[in-house]
Design a protein around this motif. Structure first.
Motif, PDB file in Angstrom:
ATOM      1  N   THR A  37       0.690  -1.184  -0.030  1.00  0.00           N
ATOM      2  CA  THR A  37       0.162  -0.011   0.079  1.00  0.00           C
ATOM      3  C   THR A  37       0.914   1.383   0.114  1.00  0.00           C
ATOM      4  O   THR A  37       0.814   2.149  -0.748  1.00  0.00           O
ATOM      5  CB  THR A  37      -1.077  -0.053   1.233  1.00  0.00           C
ATOM      6  OG1 THR A  37      -1.837  -1.352   1.302  1.00  0.00           O
ATOM      7  CG2 THR A  37      -1.730   1.224   1.267  1.00  0.00           C
ATOM      8  N   THR A 105      -7.899   4.281  -5.632  1.00  0.00           N
ATOM      9  CA  THR A 105      -8.127   2.889  -4.822  1.00  0.00           C
ATOM     10  C   THR A 105      -8.276   1.895  -5.537  1.00  0.00           C
ATOM     11  O   THR A 105      -7.746   0.681  -5.235  1.00  0.00           O
ATOM     12  CB  THR A 105      -9.475   3.235  -4.060  1.00  0.00           C
ATOM     13  OG1 THR A 105      -9.149   4.471  -3.138  1.00  0.00           O
ATOM     14  CG2 THR A 105      -9.557   2.302  -2.919  1.00  0.00           C
ATOM     15  N   CYS A 109      -6.089  -1.687  -5.609  1.00  0.00           N
ATOM     16  CA  CYS A 109      -6.844  -2.984  -5.416  1.00  0.00           C
ATOM     17  C   CYS A 109      -6.163  -3.876  -6.577  1.00  0.00           C
ATOM     18  O   CYS A 109      -5.826  -4.939  -6.228  1.00  0.00           O
ATOM     19  CB  CYS A 109      -8.291  -2.930  -5.138  1.00  0.00           C
ATOM     20  SG  CYS A 109      -8.942  -2.271  -3.843  1.00  0.00           S
ATOM     21  N   THR A 112      -2.744  -4.924  -5.873  1.00  0.00           N
ATOM     22  CA  THR A 112      -2.796  -5.943  -4.835  1.00  0.00           C
ATOM     23  C   THR A 112      -3.229  -7.172  -5.356  1.00  0.00           C
ATOM     24  O   THR A 112      -2.368  -8.324  -5.125  1.00  0.00           O
ATOM     25  CB  THR A 112      -3.545  -5.629  -3.761  1.00  0.00           C
ATOM     26  OG1 THR A 112      -3.351  -4.268  -3.198  1.00  0.00           O
ATOM     27  CG2 THR A 112      -3.372  -6.680  -2.532  1.00  0.00           C
ATOM     28  N   VAL A 145      -6.794  -7.686  -0.600  1.00  0.00           N
ATOM     29  CA  VAL A 145      -7.153  -6.519  -1.450  1.00  0.00           C
ATOM     30  C   VAL A 145      -8.134  -5.752  -0.599  1.00  0.00           C
ATOM     31  O   VAL A 145      -8.120  -4.567  -0.787  1.00  0.00           O
ATOM     32  CB  VAL A 145      -7.777  -7.353  -2.554  1.00  0.00           C
ATOM     33  CG1 VAL A 145      -8.639  -6.248  -3.504  1.00  0.00           C
ATOM     34  CG2 VAL A 145      -6.852  -8.034  -3.566  1.00  0.00           C
ATOM     35  N   GLY A 149      -7.125  -2.085  -0.025  1.00  0.00           N
ATOM     36  CA  GLY A 149      -7.986  -0.895  -0.434  1.00  0.00           C
ATOM     37  C   GLY A 149      -8.569  -0.103   0.728  1.00  0.00           C
ATOM     38  O   GLY A 149      -8.456   1.226   0.379  1.00  0.00           O
TER      39      GLY A 149
END
Length: 174
Positions: A37, A105, A109, A112, A145, A149
């Protein structure tokens, strides 16, 4: 490359590492990778090849050092490095659109999911780990995820608002 930008990238990676260390694992000790992140936030702030290279390399090495996955050092390096450059390409392609929180965002995601897929694939094909891809994808990657997120959605606006009040030269100040 600006020293202040290097310092901010190092702080982001360090915060990600600290979060990774303090967040408890679930399942078989697996845990979401919050360094990922922070790497995404760094790429959004500094979308240039040198910064992405540094963020991908340092995040990969630190994730590899701290991983609880057996033999996960090399897959972490492979995963973070490839993911960093793919997310960089997506951000460059979606330039203005990627500045919106919902879109950024969604990109985090997607990153990820991509990271988890690359990590598990590298673990299976590079180091020969005998792990069930589908099961780990559903039980580890998909919850990661959701968590990454949510964390990105909360932290990214805070960081961007703080940076708007400073003299940092980021993609947001252009």
């Amino acid at each position: 490359m600006n020293t202040k930008n290097l310092m901010l990238m190092a702080i982001l990676v360090a915060v990600g590492a600290a979060l990774y260390l303090v967040i408890p694992g679930y399942g078989e000790g697996m845990k979401p990778d919050f360094m990922l992140t922070m790497m995404f936030i760094g790429i959004f702030l500094f979308p240039d090849v040198r910064s992405v290279f540094l963020l991908g390399a340092t995040t990969g090495v630190l994730s590899g050092i701290f991983t609880s996955f057996p033999g996960g050092f090399l897959p972490n390096i492979i995963d973070k490095f490839i993911t960093a450059f793919i997310i960089f390409a997506i951000i460059v392609l979606l330039k203005k659109l990627s500045r919106k929180l919902v879109v950024s965002t969604a990109i985090a995601c997607i990153g990820t999911i991509l990271s988890g897929t690359i990590f598990l694939s590298a673990a299976i094909y590079v180091i020969g780990a005998n792990v069930p891809f589908g099961l780990l994808f559903v039980t580890v990657v998909l919850p990661a995820v959701a968590m990454n997120g949510a964390v990105f959605f909360i932290i990214y606006p805070i960081i961007t608002n703080l940076l708007k009040r400073t003299s940092f030269k980021t993609a947001l100040s252009n």
